[in-house]
Scaffold this motif. Structure first.
Motif, PDB file in Angstrom:
ATOM      1  N   PRO A   1       4.210  10.505   2.379  1.00 43.15           N
ATOM      2  CA  PRO A   1       3.522   9.287   1.955  1.00 43.15           C
ATOM      3  C   PRO A   1       3.745   8.158   2.972  1.00 43.15           C
ATOM      4  N   VAL A   2       2.771   7.289   3.034  1.00 47.47           N
ATOM      5  CA  VAL A   2       2.853   6.117   3.900  1.00 47.47           C
ATOM      6  C   VAL A   2       3.075   4.895   3.023  1.00 47.47           C
ATOM      7  N   GLU A   3       4.083   4.111   3.373  1.00 48.08           N
ATOM      8  CA  GLU A   3       4.298   2.809   2.738  1.00 48.08           C
ATOM      9  C   GLU A   3       3.941   1.768   3.774  1.00 48.08           C
ATOM     10  N   ALA A   4       3.106   0.792   3.363  1.00 49.12           N
ATOM     11  CA  ALA A   4       2.603  -0.174   4.327  1.00 49.12           C
ATOM     12  C   ALA A   4       2.243  -1.481   3.629  1.00 49.12           C
ATOM     13  N   SER A   5       1.975  -2.485   4.433  1.00 50.52           N
ATOM     14  CA  SER A   5       1.369  -3.715   3.926  1.00 50.52           C
ATOM     15  C   SER A   5      -0.027  -3.796   4.519  1.00 50.52           C
TER      16      SER A   5
ATOM     17  N   LEU B   1       0.820  -1.200   0.000  1.00 53.57           N
ATOM     18  CA  LEU B   1       0.000   0.000   0.000  1.00 53.57           C
ATOM     19  C   LEU B   1       0.853   1.248   0.000  1.00 53.57           C
ATOM     20  N   LEU B   2       0.462   2.213  -0.789  1.00 56.01           N
ATOM     21  CA  LEU B   2       1.026   3.556  -0.748  1.00 56.01           C
ATOM     22  C   LEU B   2      -0.149   4.486  -0.482  1.00 56.01           C
TER      23      LEU B   2
ATOM     24  N   PHE C   1       5.454   0.929   7.299  1.00 54.19           N
ATOM     25  CA  PHE C   1       6.908   0.899   7.169  1.00 54.19           C
ATOM     26  C   PHE C   1       7.500   2.305   7.204  1.00 54.19           C
ATOM     27  N   THR C   2       6.864   3.254   6.486  1.00 54.28           N
ATOM     28  CA  THR C   2       7.320   4.653   6.505  1.00 54.28           C
ATOM     29  C   THR C   2       6.118   5.565   6.599  1.00 54.28           C
ATOM     30  N   GLY C   3       6.291   6.727   7.222  1.00 54.31           N
ATOM     31  CA  GLY C   3       5.222   7.696   7.366  1.00 54.31           C
ATOM     32  C   GLY C   3       4.318   7.362   8.541  1.00 54.31           C
ATOM     33  N   THR C   4       3.246   8.135   8.659  1.00 52.50           N
ATOM     34  CA  THR C   4       2.248   7.920   9.706  1.00 52.50           C
ATOM     35  C   THR C   4       0.872   7.873   9.056  1.00 52.50           C
TER      36      THR C   4
END
Length: 189
Positions: free
Chosen positions: A169-173, A107-108, A131-134
């Motif tokens: 930006p948020v990087e996530a799973s 996810l972005l 992983f990054t961002g909030t």
């Protein structure tokens, strides 16, 4: 807008929607009404002439009682990518265990807009790892703030939102677990 959609992928997704709608005995008008989308939009999706948003696909999947991955085409060598108001989601894997289908997405979440996802079927739970961002995610009106390195889960049988906080930006799973009651993503034919 859907990213990386080819005419083949759009046509295959449309065929899947039309087949599932027919299996459930729903008219085009009835599915469009239940999903909260225009009849012309649904018709265009079924014919492959329109590219759906993530929100539209989720609304259709919820009304058909299937995981989103059941609708997505795997007609190309690259994984399906869908884009919504704030989220770009890349389907990485679908697997089944113990009567549950699990979809894994990269996810972005873009800063700025808030994306509202429509309700999924009862019993669907989402698990987000940042992983990054909030991120600010979860049930509309009861969102959770998840910083980098954190995780959250929520039942997604009501509208729920995704937003990136702080202009980054948020990087996530994202794992989405669906109880198996309808067609299985592995049997998407």
């Amino acid at each position: 807008m859907v990213q990386a959609w080819t005419s083949t992928a759009a046509a295959e997704t449309g065929r899947r929607i039309r087949r599932l709608r027919g299996e459930r005995g729903l008219s085009l008008s009835e599915l469009a009404r239940r999903a909260g989308i225009g009849k012309a939009t649904l018709s265009g999706l079924e014919t492959g002439s329109r590219n759906p948003t993530a929100e539209t696909l989720y609304a259709i999947a919820a009304q058909l009682g299937v995981p989103l991955a059941t609708l997505l085409s795997t007609a190309s060598d690259s994984p399906p990518v869908i884009e919504g108001d704030a989220v770009t989601a890349t389907l990485l894997q679908v697997f089944e265990d113990g009567g549950v289908s699990t979809e894994l997405y990269r996810l972005l979440i873009r800063p700025g807009p808030v994306q509202t996802s429509p309700a999924h079927a009862p019993g669907v739970v989402e698990y987000l790892t940042v992983f990054t961002g909030t991120a600010q995610v979860g049930p509309a009106g009861a969102e959770l703030v998840v910083p980098a390195g954190g995780h959250a889960s929520w039942t997604s049988d009501g509208p729920h939102t995704y937003a990136a906080l702080g202009g980054t930006p948020v990087e996530a799973s994202l794992l989405i677990r669906h109880p198996l009651t309808g067609p299985r993503p592995a049997d998407r034919g």
